[in-house]
Design a protein around this motif. Structure first.
Motif, PDB file in Angstrom:
ATOM      1  N   PRO A   1       4.469  11.365  11.829  1.00  0.00           N
ATOM      2  CA  PRO A   1       3.066  11.641  11.473  1.00  0.00           C
ATOM      3  C   PRO A   1       2.647  10.929  10.186  1.00  0.00           C
ATOM      4  N   ILE A   2       2.548   9.627  10.265  1.00  0.00           N
ATOM      5  CA  ILE A   2       2.270   8.798   9.086  1.00  0.00           C
ATOM      6  C   ILE A   2       0.922   8.086   9.227  1.00  0.00           C
ATOM      7  N   ALA A   3       0.097   8.196   8.188  1.00  0.00           N
ATOM      8  CA  ALA A   3      -1.142   7.432   8.087  1.00  0.00           C
ATOM      9  C   ALA A   3      -0.934   6.347   7.037  1.00  0.00           C
ATOM     10  N   THR A   4      -1.466   5.161   7.299  1.00  0.00           N
ATOM     11  CA  THR A   4      -1.263   3.997   6.437  1.00  0.00           C
ATOM     12  C   THR A   4      -2.523   3.702   5.640  1.00  0.00           C
TER      13      THR A   4
ATOM     14  N   GLY B   1       0.835  -1.199   0.000  1.00  0.00           N
ATOM     15  CA  GLY B   1       0.000   0.000   0.000  1.00  0.00           C
ATOM     16  C   GLY B   1       0.863   1.239   0.000  1.00  0.00           C
ATOM     17  N   PHE B   2       0.462   2.227   0.767  1.00  0.00           N
ATOM     18  CA  PHE B   2       1.279   3.435   0.884  1.00  0.00           C
ATOM     19  C   PHE B   2       0.973   4.145   2.194  1.00  0.00           C
ATOM     20  N   GLY B   3       1.828   5.078   2.528  1.00  0.00           N
ATOM     21  CA  GLY B   3       1.611   5.911   3.704  1.00  0.00           C
ATOM     22  C   GLY B   3       1.833   7.355   3.325  1.00  0.00           C
ATOM     23  N   TYR B   4       1.241   8.253   4.074  1.00  0.00           N
ATOM     24  CA  TYR B   4       1.436   9.670   3.789  1.00  0.00           C
ATOM     25  C   TYR B   4       1.651  10.449   5.086  1.00  0.00           C
TER      26      TYR B   4
ATOM     27  N   PHE C   1       5.299  -1.506   1.664  1.00  0.00           N
ATOM     28  CA  PHE C   1       4.474  -2.492   2.342  1.00  0.00           C
ATOM     29  C   PHE C   1       3.866  -1.852   3.585  1.00  0.00           C
ATOM     30  N   LEU C   2       2.650  -2.240   3.896  1.00  0.00           N
ATOM     31  CA  LEU C   2       1.896  -1.603   4.973  1.00  0.00           C
ATOM     32  C   LEU C   2       2.627  -1.671   6.311  1.00  0.00           C
ATOM     33  N   HIS C   3       3.291  -2.787   6.568  1.00  0.00           N
ATOM     34  CA  HIS C   3       3.970  -2.919   7.861  1.00  0.00           C
ATOM     35  C   HIS C   3       5.104  -1.904   8.015  1.00  0.00           C
ATOM     36  N   ASP C   4       5.737  -1.510   6.908  1.00  0.00           N
ATOM     37  CA  ASP C   4       6.787  -0.499   6.991  1.00  0.00           C
ATOM     38  C   ASP C   4       6.199   0.875   7.313  1.00  0.00           C
ATOM     39  N   SER C   5       5.004   1.141   6.792  1.00  0.00           N
ATOM     40  CA  SER C   5       4.324   2.386   7.107  1.00  0.00           C
ATOM     41  C   SER C   5       3.900   2.417   8.573  1.00  0.00           C
TER      42      SER C   5
ATOM     43  N   ILE D   1       8.929   5.542   2.691  1.00  0.00           N
ATOM     44  CA  ILE D   1       8.108   5.879   3.853  1.00  0.00           C
ATOM     45  C   ILE D   1       8.965   6.532   4.935  1.00  0.00           C
ATOM     46  N   LYS D   2      10.243   6.204   4.967  1.00  0.00           N
ATOM     47  CA  LYS D   2      11.141   6.890   5.891  1.00  0.00           C
ATOM     48  C   LYS D   2      11.291   8.349   5.479  1.00  0.00           C
TER      49      LYS D   2
END
Length: 340
Positions: A237-240, A130-133, A224-228, A210-211
């Motif tokens: 301040p990351i949303a997955t 997925g992704f994170g923002y 990958f979602l787990h990294d987010s 994501i870092k």
């Protein structure tokens, strides 16, 4: 090996094994996150007394190294990283078949990975894509929260999305293969071209985007979602996001390198790495994958895979050497060369 010498060995994670490695009892190639690689190497050494030299590289880089060293193998075990390059290594006869006595303790998806490879690799963890923002950056920019793959191609996200290069990163290759399976090849490559227009950087490592988002260097990171989740747990301040259209996933894998110089030690590591003891180490370094041993601990912060729309990812096809090379060549020719 003394503790200082061991620390020096595990910290020299981006260099080809030499010197200390020549005297190690086990040469470990690791494609998971840095801290996880280190704790696996250190804990195995403490549990068995077997000296370990560890090299950390992305799964794409490790595959290339294993292939380059095929006539004179320097590594013994390749642990972690997405399953596709492990399957390609199996197909190209770069890894050894081995059936561990620990196999009966594993989830069916882990065993299926072994069966697909003629027992030349096995599943060690499962993770959705997925992704994170960065929520602070999103609010400052006054943008709506992205919820779907398609959102990342919108003009307002131009220069605000980061992903890894699929040639070096298993995460990014999984992204490419996921998009092709999700939308079909023609529409999938059209999507990758439109996404390319919004990419600010293609990184070497799959977790780097994501870092960068956590540090405020990019708004969105495809990972990958787990990294987010790990970045959010670390206080950033990351949303997955699990994309609304559906998404693919990885089966992180482990393989014994064909012609390993330390075959007995390699098999001992392989068996140990499938144990509850070894797999529970993941939570000590905020690795939030679903582990392959049915008895392994699971964090309540880990992504709920039952709530994610997963595609029926075709590991046999997209992990094959022919298909992998074809897709990467097409991406190189048709996507990466486009202006941004």
């Amino acid at each position: 090996m003394t503790k200082p010498a061991f620390a020096a060995a595990v910290l020299a994670t981006t260099t080809i094994l030499s010197g200390t490695a020549a005297h190690a009892d086990l040469n470990l190639y690791c494609s998971a996150q840095e801290e996880w690689c280190q704790i696996m190497a250190k804990s195995f050494e403490e549990a068995t007394g077997i000296d370990v030299a560890m090299t950390r590289k992305s799964s794409g880089e490790t595959f290339a190294q294993v292939k380059a060293e095929a006539s004179n193998p320097k590594g013994d075990v390749w642990w972690g990283g997405t399953g596709d390059p492990h399957l390609q290594a199996a197909e190209e006869d770069l890894t050894e078949a081995y059936v561990s006595p620990m196999r009966e303790q594993l989830h069916p998806w882990a065993i299926a990975q072994a069966e697909a490879s003629g027992d030349r690799t096995i599943g060690i963890y499962f993770g959705g894509l997925g992704f994170g923002y960065n929520t602070d950056m999103l609010a400052k920019a006054g943008l709506p929260a992205p919820a779907c793959w398609e959102d990342l191609t919108k003009p307002e996200f131009k220069g605000k999305v980061q992903m890894a290069n699929p040639n070096s990163s298993g995460t990014a290759y999984t992204t490419l293969a996921t998009i092709v399976q999700l939308f079909g090849e023609e529409k999938g490559f059209d999507y990758m071209k439109r996404l390319h227009a919004n990419i600010n950087q293609y990184t070497k490592s799959g977790s780097a985007p994501i870092k960068a988002a956590g540090q405020g260097e990019t708004l969105v990171g495809i990972v990958f979602l787990h990294d987010s989740v790990a970045q959010a747990v670390a206080g950033f301040p990351i949303a997955t996001v699990a994309p609304c259209e559906g998404t693919g996933y990885e089966i992180g894998s482990m393989s014994i390198i064909k012609g390993a110089r330390n075959m007995d030690e390699a098999k001992k590591f392989y068996d140990w790495a499938l144990s509850v003891e070894a797999q529970d180490l993941a939570l000590q370094v905020n690795a939030f994958q679903i582990m392959s041993n049915v008895g392994a601990a699971k964090s309540d912060k880990a992504p709920d895979l039952s709530a994610i729309k997963l595609i029926d990812y075709d590991f046999k096809k997209y992990g094959s050497a022919e298909e992998r090379k074809r897709l990467l060549s097409k991406w190189d020719a048709e996507v990466s060369t486009l202006p941004q």
